[in-house]
Structures are given as structure tokens and as C-alpha cells.
Scaffold this motif. Structure first.
Motif, PDB file in Angstrom:
ATOM      1  N   ARG A   1      26.622   7.933  61.822  1.00  0.00           N
ATOM      2  CA  ARG A   1      25.170   7.813  61.654  1.00  0.00           C
ATOM      3  C   ARG A   1      24.720   6.360  61.837  1.00  0.00           C
ATOM      4  NH1 ARG A   1      21.917   6.898  57.276  1.00  0.00           N
ATOM      5  NH2 ARG A   1      23.686   6.827  55.832  1.00  0.00           N
ATOM      6  N   HIS A   2      25.426   5.448  61.209  1.00  0.00           N
ATOM      7  CA  HIS A   2      25.064   4.036  61.337  1.00  0.00           C
ATOM      8  C   HIS A   2      25.303   3.531  62.768  1.00  0.00           C
ATOM      9  CE1 HIS A   2      24.084   3.487  57.172  1.00  0.00           C
ATOM     10  NE2 HIS A   2      25.296   3.834  56.762  1.00  0.00           N
ATOM     11  N   ALA A   3      26.396   3.976  63.391  1.00  0.00           N
ATOM     12  CA  ALA A   3      26.697   3.535  64.754  1.00  0.00           C
ATOM     13  C   ALA A   3      25.619   3.974  65.741  1.00  0.00           C
ATOM     14  CB  ALA A   3      28.062   4.070  65.189  1.00  0.00           C
ATOM     15  N   LEU A   4      24.986   5.108  65.459  1.00  0.00           N
ATOM     16  CA  LEU A   4      23.944   5.634  66.349  1.00  0.00           C
ATOM     17  C   LEU A   4      22.552   5.145  65.962  1.00  0.00           C
ATOM     18  CD1 LEU A   4      25.263   9.298  66.686  1.00  0.00           C
ATOM     19  CD2 LEU A   4      25.040   7.649  68.549  1.00  0.00           C
ATOM     20  N   GLY A   5      22.444   4.356  64.898  1.00  0.00           N
ATOM     21  CA  GLY A   5      21.144   3.868  64.473  1.00  0.00           C
ATOM     22  C   GLY A   5      20.366   4.848  63.626  1.00  0.00           C
ATOM     23  N   ASP A   6      21.071   5.727  62.925  1.00  0.00           N
ATOM     24  CA  ASP A   6      20.454   6.694  62.012  1.00  0.00           C
ATOM     25  C   ASP A   6      19.366   7.519  62.695  1.00  0.00           C
ATOM     26  OD1 ASP A   6      20.165   8.042  59.651  1.00  0.00           O
ATOM     27  OD2 ASP A   6      18.877   6.546  58.706  1.00  0.00           O
ATOM     28  N   PRO A   7      19.703   8.209  63.793  1.00  0.00           N
ATOM     29  CA  PRO A   7      18.677   8.979  64.515  1.00  0.00           C
ATOM     30  C   PRO A   7      18.186  10.170  63.702  1.00  0.00           C
ATOM     31  CG  PRO A   7      20.856   9.448  65.395  1.00  0.00           C
ATOM     32  CD  PRO A   7      21.036   8.346  64.402  1.00  0.00           C
ATOM     33  N   GLU A   8      16.908  10.460  63.783  1.00  0.00           N
ATOM     34  CA  GLU A   8      16.306  11.521  62.974  1.00  0.00           C
ATOM     35  C   GLU A   8      16.918  12.896  63.238  1.00  0.00           C
ATOM     36  OE1 GLU A   8      13.908  14.714  61.644  1.00  0.00           O
ATOM     37  OE2 GLU A   8      14.163  14.193  63.769  1.00  0.00           O
ATOM     38  N   PRO A   9      17.284  13.260  64.492  1.00  0.00           N
ATOM     39  CA  PRO A   9      17.829  14.612  64.697  1.00  0.00           C
ATOM     40  C   PRO A   9      19.241  14.813  64.159  1.00  0.00           C
ATOM     41  CG  PRO A   9      16.966  13.688  66.757  1.00  0.00           C
ATOM     42  CD  PRO A   9      17.070  12.568  65.769  1.00  0.00           C
ATOM     43  N   LEU A  10      19.937  13.735  63.801  1.00  0.00           N
ATOM     44  CA  LEU A  10      21.335  13.865  63.386  1.00  0.00           C
ATOM     45  C   LEU A  10      21.420  14.209  61.910  1.00  0.00           C
ATOM     46  CD1 LEU A  10      24.350  13.592  64.166  1.00  0.00           C
ATOM     47  CD2 LEU A  10      24.224  11.225  63.352  1.00  0.00           C
ATOM     48  N   GLY A  11      22.000  15.367  61.620  1.00  0.00           N
ATOM     49  CA  GLY A  11      22.237  15.788  60.250  1.00  0.00           C
ATOM     50  C   GLY A  11      23.689  16.164  60.045  1.00  0.00           C
ATOM     51  N   LEU A  12      23.933  16.830  58.949  1.00  0.00           N
ATOM     52  CA  LEU A  12      25.301  17.098  58.495  1.00  0.00           C
ATOM     53  C   LEU A  12      25.513  18.584  58.267  1.00  0.00           C
ATOM     54  CD1 LEU A  12      28.022  15.994  57.187  1.00  0.00           C
ATOM     55  CD2 LEU A  12      26.762  16.004  55.023  1.00  0.00           C
ATOM     56  N   THR A  13      26.656  19.095  58.737  1.00  0.00           N
ATOM     57  CA  THR A  13      27.182  20.376  58.282  1.00  0.00           C
ATOM     58  C   THR A  13      28.192  20.080  57.181  1.00  0.00           C
ATOM     59  OG1 THR A  13      26.936  21.549  60.388  1.00  0.00           O
ATOM     60  CG2 THR A  13      28.575  22.397  58.861  1.00  0.00           C
ATOM     61  N   LEU A  14      27.932  20.600  55.982  1.00  0.00           N
ATOM     62  CA  LEU A  14      28.866  20.408  54.878  1.00  0.00           C
ATOM     63  C   LEU A  14      29.638  21.692  54.662  1.00  0.00           C
ATOM     64  CD1 LEU A  14      29.728  18.315  52.705  1.00  0.00           C
ATOM     65  CD2 LEU A  14      28.215  19.536  51.121  1.00  0.00           C
ATOM     66  N   ASP A  15      30.946  21.631  54.848  1.00  0.00           N
ATOM     67  CA  ASP A  15      31.826  22.757  54.564  1.00  0.00           C
ATOM     68  C   ASP A  15      32.385  22.562  53.156  1.00  0.00           C
ATOM     69  OD1 ASP A  15      34.355  24.294  54.368  1.00  0.00           O
ATOM     70  OD2 ASP A  15      33.914  24.817  56.454  1.00  0.00           O
ATOM     71  N   ILE A  16      32.044  23.481  52.256  1.00  0.00           N
ATOM     72  CA  ILE A  16      32.419  23.326  50.846  1.00  0.00           C
ATOM     73  C   ILE A  16      33.939  23.336  50.681  1.00  0.00           C
ATOM     74  CG2 ILE A  16      32.189  24.305  48.529  1.00  0.00           C
ATOM     75  CD1 ILE A  16      29.609  23.069  49.747  1.00  0.00           C
ATOM     76  N   GLY A  17      34.628  24.167  51.435  1.00  0.00           N
ATOM     77  CA  GLY A  17      36.084  24.191  51.366  1.00  0.00           C
ATOM     78  C   GLY A  17      36.701  22.871  51.777  1.00  0.00           C
ATOM     79  N   HIS A  18      36.139  22.245  52.807  1.00  0.00           N
ATOM     80  CA  HIS A  18      36.659  20.957  53.252  1.00  0.00           C
ATOM     81  C   HIS A  18      36.502  19.900  52.165  1.00  0.00           C
ATOM     82  CE1 HIS A  18      35.985  22.134  57.756  1.00  0.00           C
ATOM     83  NE2 HIS A  18      36.899  22.885  57.149  1.00  0.00           N
ATOM     84  N   CYS A  19      35.421  19.994  51.392  1.00  0.00           N
ATOM     85  CA  CYS A  19      35.253  19.057  50.269  1.00  0.00           C
ATOM     86  C   CYS A  19      36.407  19.206  49.286  1.00  0.00           C
ATOM     87  CB  CYS A  19      33.930  19.323  49.558  1.00  0.00           C
ATOM     88  SG  CYS A  19      32.462  19.035  50.575  1.00  0.00           S
ATOM     89  N   GLN A  20      36.761  20.446  48.967  1.00  0.00           N
ATOM     90  CA  GLN A  20      37.884  20.694  48.056  1.00  0.00           C
ATOM     91  C   GLN A  20      39.189  20.197  48.665  1.00  0.00           C
ATOM     92  OE1 GLN A  20      37.972  21.817  44.996  1.00  0.00           O
ATOM     93  NE2 GLN A  20      40.189  22.049  44.754  1.00  0.00           N
ATOM     94  N   CYS A  21      39.318  20.350  49.972  1.00  0.00           N
ATOM     95  CA  CYS A  21      40.568  20.018  50.651  1.00  0.00           C
ATOM     96  C   CYS A  21      40.863  18.525  50.610  1.00  0.00           C
ATOM     97  CB  CYS A  21      40.503  20.508  52.095  1.00  0.00           C
ATOM     98  SG  CYS A  21      41.959  20.135  53.095  1.00  0.00           S
ATOM     99  N   LEU A  22      39.852  17.675  50.924  1.00  0.00           N
ATOM    100  CA  LEU A  22      40.217  16.275  51.136  1.00  0.00           C
ATOM    101  C   LEU A  22      39.231  15.230  50.651  1.00  0.00           C
ATOM    102  CD1 LEU A  22      38.253  15.647  53.674  1.00  0.00           C
ATOM    103  CD2 LEU A  22      40.212  16.293  55.069  1.00  0.00           C
ATOM    104  N   GLU A  23      38.046  15.600  50.201  1.00  0.00           N
ATOM    105  CA  GLU A  23      37.112  14.576  49.750  1.00  0.00           C
ATOM    106  C   GLU A  23      37.539  14.027  48.382  1.00  0.00           C
ATOM    107  OE1 GLU A  23      34.683  13.132  51.245  1.00  0.00           O
ATOM    108  OE2 GLU A  23      34.277  14.438  52.968  1.00  0.00           O
ATOM    109  N   PRO A  24      37.288  12.749  48.105  1.00  0.00           N
ATOM    110  CA  PRO A  24      37.620  12.210  46.788  1.00  0.00           C
ATOM    111  C   PRO A  24      36.729  12.756  45.680  1.00  0.00           C
ATOM    112  CG  PRO A  24      36.515  10.558  48.132  1.00  0.00           C
ATOM    113  CD  PRO A  24      36.819  11.704  49.035  1.00  0.00           C
ATOM    114  N   LEU A  25      35.508  13.193  46.007  1.00  0.00           N
ATOM    115  CA  LEU A  25      34.593  13.755  45.022  1.00  0.00           C
ATOM    116  C   LEU A  25      34.797  15.263  44.908  1.00  0.00           C
ATOM    117  CD1 LEU A  25      31.282  11.935  46.028  1.00  0.00           C
ATOM    118  CD2 LEU A  25      32.789  11.371  44.106  1.00  0.00           C
TER     119      LEU A  25
END
Length: 315
Positions: free
Chosen positions: A182-206
Motif C-alpha cells: 500500500r505504501h509502495a503504491l502511494g496508498d491508492p484509493e481502489p486498493l483494499g484488503l481481503t482478510l482470510d480469517i484462517g490465515h490470521c490463525q495460521c501465521l499472524e502474530p495477533l
């Protein structure tokens, strides 16, 4: 047809067609509507609205009419395994050394944006891909940012958000990696996030619920399934380690208006059974979340209490 039950939380649940690949698309959509889902995560693939076959516009109009008849919302997903290359899973990617191969993936994403606009989809999902052999990370990030620019232009013109997914094992694997892009692209308005809840459990620190809160400003699409820590395996609800009521409470608190789509791509062999199992489970988790949230009115239990968020109830 199964009547839609009152929602305990303001969430809309869908099911991914990549978990229903043995069904014709018309049949899959009818099944999900009958089960009471609010929408569908539509993976463009050879069996479901093939993005490379002739007459795409006419076929898209047919799907749009079908969705409207059934009252289903939709998000467009682009994770088909072999839609571009019959020999390389998810190939070519946005990171491939060959610029022509990267351009093929860009072309698919631009086409997906146009399909999404014609369907009235709330987002287009995508991912980075894995880093090719003999490619350093700086080069990979440069390829990714360059490749995203025409896709973001198309998304901006179509008015459809692009929702990039952190995927275990990919260059963009974590929420921190999403912010790097996001920062590398200059925080463009059309760019958002797909959050996969399982992936959060798999490897995110939170914890997953905390990931939802951190991701809230950029959240454009949500995928959901069970998973275990450190193991990237999409599991039916109850077969993993996730405590879902706090996750759903956090998601509702963000004000997210899109679909929360069940993601079980390796369970198509019994897709209708897993689809029937998943929605009561999520509704039960949502009721528990509402009961724990002050000020949320209680919602009557559905007629089928067989699937609960405590313990396994895999069909």
C-alpha cells in the motif's frame, strides 16, 4: 427454499464456488440461495464463468440475472488454480520473470474487474503469488507494484475495489506485507484488503479478532474457515482452533458491509454438505457474539441447532 433467518449481527455470509466445483454454476447459485446464504464468492474458472472462453459479456449478463433472481450478492475471486496455465498452479503470477507472463495475469485481473462491474460485485479479490526461484525480494516487490498499476487503474475506472489477499507462502503473506504494498503504491484509493480469517490463525502474530480490528480501514472482502496455528490447511468449522464469536463480533463492529465468504476449496467432493453445515455454524457463532455484546438484542435460535461453534460438527 429455506427462509432467511434474522441476523444476530449485521453480517452477510456467502460461500465460495471454488468449494462447489463439481456443480454447474446455475446449480451452485440455486443451492446457496436455498440454503439461505446472502451471496457468493465467484471464482472465475473454466467451469464457472470461464474468463477466457468466448462470449464472456453474454455469459456474464446471464449470471447477473441469475444472481438478481436469487437475491445473492457477489464478490469476484481470481484464485483459480489452472485457469491460465494447465501445468502450473496459480501460474503465471504477477511475479514471473517473463514480462509477457506477468502481463497475462494482469490481463486476467483487468478482465475480472470488468466482470465484477457488470455483476455489481462489491470487490475483486487477488493475490501476489510466490517468489520465483533466483528472484530477490526487492525485484519481486518491484514487479508486483508495477503489475498492480494497470489493475488499479481499471478498478478505479470501474468503481470496484481491488482486494489483495495475504496468502501464506506468497510474497505478500501478512498484514504487514499488505501495508508495504500500500505504501509502495502511494496508498491508492481502489486498493483494499481481503482478510482470510484462517490465515490470521495460521501465521499472524495477533489473534484473528485483533487482525480484524487492525485491518478494518482497508477491509473490502473477507474469507472465513477454520485453521490451526502454523498449518495452512482450510478446515471445516469446528475442525480447527479458531474461536469464532469474537471474530464475528469484531467484524460487525468495523461496519464492514461486504460478504464474509466460506473458503473450502479442497472440499468440493462434498460441497453441498459443507455448504449446508457452514451457514448454521456461522449463525450460531453470530448469536453467541451478539449475546456477549452489550446492547445487542437476542435473536431466536434457528430450527436446526445441529451445528455449533463449540467442538467439531463436520458432516
Amino acid at each position: 427454499m429455506t427462509a432467511h433467518e434474522p441476523s444476530a449481527l449485521p453480517l452477510r455470509f456467502g460461500y465460495g464456488t471454488n468449494g462447489l466445483t463439481d456443480l454447474r454454476l446455475d446449480d451452485a447459485l440455486g443451492l446457496l440461495a436455498d440454503l439461505g446464504y446472502d451471496g457468493v464468492g465467484l471464482t472465475l474458472d473454466h467451469m464457472h464463468l470461464d474468463p477466457l472462453a468466448p462470449d464472456l459479456a453474454a455469459r456474464t449478463r446471464h449470471v447477473a440475472r441469475r444472481l438478481d433472481e436469487l437475491g445473492l450478492g457477489v464478490t469476484v475471486e481470481t484464485g483459480a488454480r489452472y485457469v491460465l496455465d494447465p501445468r502450473r498452479k496459480h501460474g503465471p503470477s504477477l511475479l514471473d520473470p517473463d514480462p509477457d507472463d506477468r502481463a497475462r495475469r494482469v490481463g486476467l485481473l483487468v478482465r475480472a474487474v470488468r466482470v465484477a462491474a457488470d455483476l455489481g460485485a462489491h470487490a475483486v479479490h487477488c493475490f501476489s503469488g510466490t517468489v520465483p526461484d533466483a528472484t530477490d525480494e526487492d525485484t519481486a516487490w518491484k514487479r508486483l507494484t508495477d503489475a498492480f498499476e494497470p489493475v488499479l487503474d481499471a478498478a478505479s475506472e470501474a468503481g470496484v475495489p481491488l482486494a489483495v489477499e495475504p496468502e501464506p507462502g506468497h510474497l505478500l503473506a501478512t498484514l504487514a506485507d499488505f501495508h508495504h504494498l500500500r505504501h509502495a503504491l502511494g496508498d491508492p484509493e481502489p486498493l483494499g484488503l481481503t482478510l482470510d480469517i484462517g490465515h490470521c490463525q495460521c501465521l499472524e502474530p495477533l489473534a484473528p479478532a485483533d487482525c480484524v480490528r487492525e485491518a478494518a480501514p482497508w477491509l473490502r472482502h473477507v474469507q472465513i474457515e477454520d485453521m490451526r496455528r502454523g498449518v495452512h490447511e482450510h478446515l471445516p468449522f469446528g475442525d480447527g482452533e479458531i474461536d469464532f464469536p469474537p471474530v464475528l463480533a469484531a467484524l460487525a463492529a468495523t461496519g464492514y458491509q461486504g460478504l464474509t465468504v466460506v473458503e473450502l476449496p479442497r472440499h468440493s467432493h462434498a460441497g453441498p454438505r459443507f455448504a449446508a453445515h457452514s451457514l448454521p455454524y456461522l449463525r450460531r457463532a453470530a448469536r453467541l457474539a451478539a449475546e456477549r455484546t452489550p446492547g445487542t438484542p437476542p435473536v431466536p435460535a434457528p430450527g436446526d441447532p445441529s451445528a455449533t461453534p463449540e467442538g467439531s460438527s463436520t458432516p
